[in-house]
Design a protein around this motif. Structure first.
Motif, short mmCIF file in Angstrom:
data_model
loop_
_atom_site.label_atom_id
_atom_site.label_comp_id
_atom_site.label_asym_id
_atom_site.label_seq_id
_atom_site.Cartn_x
_atom_site.Cartn_y
_atom_site.Cartn_z
N PHE A 91 54.57 45.28 115.75
CA PHE A 91 53.15 45.60 115.57
C PHE A 91 52.37 44.59 116.40
N LEU A 92 51.73 45.08 117.45
CA LEU A 92 51.03 44.22 118.40
C LEU A 92 49.53 44.36 118.23
N LEU A 93 48.83 43.23 118.18
CA LEU A 93 47.38 43.22 118.04
C LEU A 93 46.74 42.69 119.31
N TYR A 94 45.75 43.42 119.80
CA TYR A 94 45.04 43.03 121.03
C TYR A 94 43.59 42.69 120.70
N LEU A 95 43.08 41.72 121.44
CA LEU A 95 41.73 41.22 121.20
C LEU A 95 40.81 41.60 122.35
N ASP A 96 39.74 42.33 122.04
CA ASP A 96 38.71 42.67 123.03
C ASP A 96 39.28 43.27 124.32
N GLY A 97 40.28 44.14 124.18
CA GLY A 97 40.81 44.84 125.34
C GLY A 97 41.70 44.02 126.24
N GLU A 98 42.13 42.85 125.81
CA GLU A 98 43.00 42.03 126.65
C GLU A 98 44.36 42.71 126.83
N SER A 99 45.04 42.38 127.93
CA SER A 99 46.31 43.03 128.22
C SER A 99 47.48 42.40 127.48
N ALA A 100 47.38 41.12 127.15
CA ALA A 100 48.46 40.43 126.44
C ALA A 100 48.18 40.47 124.93
N PRO A 101 49.22 40.66 124.14
CA PRO A 101 49.02 40.69 122.68
C PRO A 101 48.46 39.36 122.17
N TYR A 102 47.52 39.45 121.24
CA TYR A 102 46.92 38.27 120.63
C TYR A 102 47.74 37.81 119.42
N ARG A 103 48.26 38.77 118.67
CA ARG A 103 49.14 38.51 117.54
C ARG A 103 50.25 39.56 117.54
N SER A 104 51.39 39.21 116.98
CA SER A 104 52.48 40.17 116.90
C SER A 104 53.27 39.95 115.61
N LEU A 105 53.72 41.06 115.04
CA LEU A 105 54.56 41.05 113.85
C LEU A 105 55.72 42.01 114.09
N HIS A 106 56.81 41.85 113.35
CA HIS A 106 57.90 42.79 113.53
C HIS A 106 58.73 42.92 112.25
N LEU A 107 59.40 44.05 112.15
CA LEU A 107 60.36 44.33 111.07
C LEU A 107 61.68 44.73 111.71
N TRP A 108 62.78 44.37 111.07
CA TRP A 108 64.10 44.85 111.46
C TRP A 108 64.56 45.88 110.44
N VAL A 109 64.88 47.06 110.93
CA VAL A 109 65.29 48.14 110.03
C VAL A 109 66.59 48.79 110.56
N ASN A 110 67.27 49.46 109.67
CA ASN A 110 68.42 50.29 110.03
C ASN A 110 68.03 51.75 109.85
N ALA A 111 68.16 52.55 110.92
CA ALA A 111 67.86 53.98 110.87
C ALA A 111 69.14 54.75 110.60
N VAL A 112 69.16 55.58 109.58
CA VAL A 112 70.36 56.34 109.22
C VAL A 112 70.08 57.82 109.30
#
Length: 278
Positions: free
Chosen positions: A257-278
């Motif tokens: 999950f990437l968050l961008y600030l005021d249209g900037e090209s680089a992510p300002y904050r990032s979060l992630h989850l690890w899941v198993n898809a079955v």
């Protein structure tokens, strides 16, 4: 004609009470500024001086004023230091209550001490007094008056600057994920390939300015979806349920999950989850 006020300390309490009322009503007028300056720079020290020197012959007017301002500048930081070690900390209401309590206790002590001495010896504040003029003062009084005036002007200017300057703390944005149950835990770790999985995404603006945010959901480097821009003022909060899905069964799928600030090209904050898809 020279008039005298017998219990001028009553006015000290009334001024402190008026400041408390102005703070509670969130009055931001110049009246509150004047009351605040008196309650911080003068009244605590004056009440303390009155308690220490109840007789009129103890100090003359200039000395009382100088000590009142000087002791106020000493007492207020000490009260703030002590409040810092209490559960309430240093914030407007505890500071206001501490100043009011100190001024009231010292005023009561001063009135009590005055009541124990003959009426003719008690200090009484004159409504009007003959000002000797700067030229008529001795060199000690001149130096004392000049130092007092400089200290009062410097302190008043410093307090005004602090009050007029917006307080800007650490600038940051809160970016978080909540589980389907709305908790900061219990995130999905096993999902069904091709089915939508739901979480809650949250943003809180603590940047001290309006910000336009945008967010993306990326799965194993593949852009899953873009979320609509979110415009937040300082202190505003946004939460929304979002969904994502894996294309095919696979273990250790990284959902970002990437968050961008005021249209900037680089992510300002990032979060992630690890899941198993079955």
């Amino acid at each position: 004609m020279k008039l005298e006020i017998k219990n001028e300390l009553v006015f000290a309490f009334l001024i402190s009470a008026a400041l408390a009322g102005a703070v509670l009503m969130d009055d931001r007028s110049s009246v509150r500024v004047v009351l605040g300056l008196l309650s911080v720079l003068f009244l605590p020290g004056y009440a303390l001086v009155a308690a220490m020197f109840p007789q009129k012959e103890d100090l003359d007017g200039i000395e009382r004023l100088a000590l009142a301002f000087g002791l106020s500048i000493v007492v207020v930081p000490i009260l703030g230091f002590l409040l810092n070690y209490t559960p309430w900390g240093i914030s407007p209401y505890p500071v206001l209550l501490a100043l009011l309590a100190f001024t009231t206790v010292m005023s009561a002590a001063a009135l009590y001490r005055r009541s124990k001495i003959p009426a003719g010896l008690r200090f009484k504040m004159p409504v009007a007094f003959k000002w000797p003029g700067f030229a008529g003062m001795g060199w000690v009084d001149r130096a004392l008056f000049t130092a007092l005036a400089g200290a009062v002007l410097f302190t008043a200017g410093s307090i005004y600057h602090v009050a007029a300057t917006p307080v800007t703390g650490e600038q940051f944005t809160e970016f978080y994920i909540l589980s389907p149950g709305g908790k900061a835990g219990g995130y999905p770790s096993k999902i069904t390939a091709g089915a939508e999985t739901e979480v809650t995404l949250g943003i809180v603006n603590n940047e001290y300015r309006p910000v336009s945010y945008s967010a993306e959901i990326v799965i194993d480097g593949r852009l899953e979806k873009k979320l609509a821009p979110v415009d937040l003022s300082h202190g505003e909060k946004w939460e929304s349920r979002v969904t994502f899905s894996a294309v095919e069964p696979q273990n250790n799928v990284k959902v970002e999950f990437l968050l961008y600030l005021d249209g900037e090209s680089a992510p300002y904050r990032s979060l992630h989850l690890w899941v198993n898809a079955v």
